[in-house]
Structure formats: structure tokens, C-alpha cells
Design a protein around this motif. Structure first.
Motif, short mmCIF file in Angstrom:
data_model
loop_
_atom_site.label_atom_id
_atom_site.label_comp_id
_atom_site.label_asym_id
_atom_site.label_seq_id
_atom_site.Cartn_x
_atom_site.Cartn_y
_atom_site.Cartn_z
N MET A 75 24.75 118.61 -51.38
CA MET A 75 24.64 119.76 -52.29
C MET A 75 23.67 119.46 -53.44
SD MET A 75 28.63 121.01 -52.45
CE MET A 75 28.36 122.46 -53.48
N ILE A 76 23.70 118.24 -53.95
CA ILE A 76 22.78 117.86 -55.02
C ILE A 76 21.34 117.88 -54.50
CG2 ILE A 76 22.04 115.92 -56.49
CD1 ILE A 76 25.09 115.22 -56.73
N ASP A 77 21.13 117.32 -53.31
CA ASP A 77 19.78 117.32 -52.72
C ASP A 77 19.26 118.75 -52.55
OD1 ASP A 77 19.81 114.56 -52.59
OD2 ASP A 77 20.31 114.48 -50.45
N ILE A 78 20.12 119.62 -52.04
CA ILE A 78 19.73 121.02 -51.83
C ILE A 78 19.40 121.68 -53.17
CG2 ILE A 78 20.55 123.30 -51.06
CD1 ILE A 78 19.85 121.38 -48.76
N GLU A 79 20.23 121.46 -54.17
CA GLU A 79 20.01 122.05 -55.48
C GLU A 79 18.69 121.58 -56.08
OE1 GLU A 79 20.17 124.43 -58.59
OE2 GLU A 79 21.65 124.52 -56.98
N LEU A 80 18.39 120.29 -55.95
CA LEU A 80 17.12 119.76 -56.46
C LEU A 80 15.93 120.41 -55.75
CD1 LEU A 80 18.01 115.98 -56.84
CD2 LEU A 80 17.43 117.57 -58.69
N GLN A 81 16.05 120.55 -54.44
CA GLN A 81 14.98 121.19 -53.67
C GLN A 81 14.83 122.65 -54.06
OE1 GLN A 81 15.23 120.40 -49.43
NE2 GLN A 81 16.06 118.37 -49.85
N GLN A 82 15.94 123.34 -54.28
CA GLN A 82 15.88 124.75 -54.71
C GLN A 82 15.18 124.86 -56.06
OE1 GLN A 82 16.56 127.52 -53.15
NE2 GLN A 82 17.45 126.60 -51.33
N GLN A 83 15.49 123.94 -56.96
CA GLN A 83 14.85 123.95 -58.27
C GLN A 83 13.36 123.70 -58.14
OE1 GLN A 83 16.98 121.23 -60.85
NE2 GLN A 83 18.90 122.36 -60.61
N LEU A 84 12.98 122.77 -57.26
CA LEU A 84 11.57 122.48 -57.03
C LEU A 84 10.86 123.70 -56.45
CD1 LEU A 84 9.40 120.25 -57.13
CD2 LEU A 84 10.09 119.62 -54.81
N LYS A 86 11.67 126.78 -56.90
CA LYS A 86 11.56 127.76 -57.97
C LYS A 86 10.37 127.44 -58.87
CE LYS A 86 14.52 130.17 -61.24
NZ LYS A 86 15.86 130.24 -61.83
N VAL A 87 10.21 126.15 -59.21
CA VAL A 87 9.10 125.71 -60.06
C VAL A 87 7.76 126.04 -59.41
CG1 VAL A 87 7.92 123.65 -60.95
CG2 VAL A 87 10.37 123.93 -61.31
N HIS A 88 7.69 125.89 -58.08
CA HIS A 88 6.44 126.13 -57.36
C HIS A 88 6.30 127.57 -56.88
CE1 HIS A 88 4.97 122.03 -57.40
NE2 HIS A 88 6.20 121.63 -57.15
N GLN A 144 7.17 122.97 -45.59
CA GLN A 144 5.91 123.24 -44.90
C GLN A 144 4.73 123.14 -45.85
OE1 GLN A 144 6.50 127.08 -43.11
NE2 GLN A 144 7.78 126.27 -41.46
N GLN A 145 4.90 123.66 -47.06
CA GLN A 145 3.83 123.57 -48.05
C GLN A 145 3.58 122.12 -48.46
OE1 GLN A 145 4.69 126.17 -51.36
NE2 GLN A 145 4.27 128.01 -50.19
N SER A 146 4.64 121.35 -48.60
CA SER A 146 4.50 119.95 -49.00
C SER A 146 3.81 119.14 -47.93
CB SER A 146 5.88 119.34 -49.29
OG SER A 146 6.48 120.00 -50.37
#
Length: 172
Positions: A75-84, A86-88, A144-146
Motif C-alpha cells: 500500500m505504501i509503494d502504491i501510494e508513493l507511485q500515485q503521488q509520483l 500526480k506530480v508528473h 510506461q513513461q518511465s
């Protein structure tokens, strides 16, 4: 009469305070991820869903404490990725979510109403399911973008090979 009224008011306030404290203790914060939080209620719901998946797949289930730790980490990993994401500025439309859900139903040879019933029977609301699909699509798009941005030059490959030559004394 006034004394009875006062006792009733104090009793009601005490009951409300206890109910609030009880409700709060049931849903405490288990992780802080930058500016967002993961609550025990969210964690327990996710653990329950994972347990159902494990049961459906008929695989061995780890202990509850290990499962909770694994689910929380995920859940933490997913939340961090979601935040990333959002930033992008990575996002998907409601139409893309609906199309994906229709494709999932088609792949499993079920109608959309039957799929909704199945989702609800797992203890998940339809809006939460749509939200989960949207999150997965956003993460997929972010990945995919990364990947598209990774460029490895010939010089980098040569430098790596030069620094990682096997020892001449190596025997097999």
C-alpha cells in the motif's frame, strides 16, 4: 427534575465521548506517506481482500502479522507511485476506466451486471473497484513513461563491461 436532566446530559456527553474514542481507536493511522495517511481500516480491508484472493487461488496463507506487513508495504509503494504520477501529471479518463472494465468483463466471459455482483460479494463497492482500476491504469501509464525515458549509451555499456570483467583465476 433539574438534577435528573443534568445527569442525563452528562451521561449523553460521556457516551458520545466514549463512542468517538472507540471509533477513533478502530481507525488509527498505521502509516504516513508524505502528506497522506493509511488507516488501520484501509489496511484491514486490503488484508481481507488479499485473504480472499489467497483462498480463491488455494495457496498457503502466511501468518496474519506477515500478511499485514506485506500488504502495508504494498500500500505504501502504491501510494508513493500515485503521488509520483500526480506530480508528473499522469492521469486517465473515466472513459478509459470504463473501457478497461468492459475488457476485463469480456476476458472473463461475464456480463457487467454479473461482474458488479461479484465485486460486491467480495466486500468492495463499485466506486472503490473503479478507483482501483483507475489507480492501476495510472501506475501502468507512469511505468510506461518511465521506461520510455531510460537511455543506455554504448559508453555506459562499455564502462560496465570493463569494470565487471571476470577474474582470470576463476575456475568452474
Amino acid at each position: 427534575m433539574r438534577v435528573l436532566k443534568k445527569v442525563m446530559q452528562v451521561s449523553m456527553i460521556s457516551i458520545l465521548t466514549l463512542q468517538f474514542a472507540y471509533a477513533e481507536s478502530l481507525n488509527k493511522i498505521v502509516a504516513v506517506v508524505n502528506d497522506d495517511v493509511i488507516t488501520s481500516q484501509e489496511l484491514n480491508l486490503q488484508v481481507k481482500q488479499v485473504e480472499q484472493q489467497i483462498q480463491q487461488q488455494k495457496t498457503s496463507k502466511p501468518s496474519v502479522s506477515i500478511l499485514k506487513k506485506q500488504v502495508l508495504k504494498h500500500m505504501i509503494d502504491i501510494e508513493l507511485q500515485q503521488q509520483l504520477a500526480k506530480v508528473h501529471g499522469v492521469d486517465v479518463t473515466s472513459k478509459q476506466v470504463s473501457e478497461t472494465i468492459m475488457n476485463i468483463a469480456k476476458q472473463h466471459n461475464v456480463s457487467l451486471p454479473d461482474m458488479k455482483k461479484s465485486i460486491l460479494s467480495m466486500g468492495l463497492t463499485w466506486s472503490k473497484y473503479r478507483s482501483n482500476i483507475k489507480n492501476e491504469l495510472v501506475l501502468s501509464k507512469l511505468q510506461q513513461q518511465s521506461i520510455g525515458q531510460i537511455i543506455i549509451t554504448d559508453n555506459q555499456v562499455n564502462a560496465y563491461e570493463k569494470g565487471n570483467q571476470p577474474s582470470k583465476n576463476l575456475r568452474y
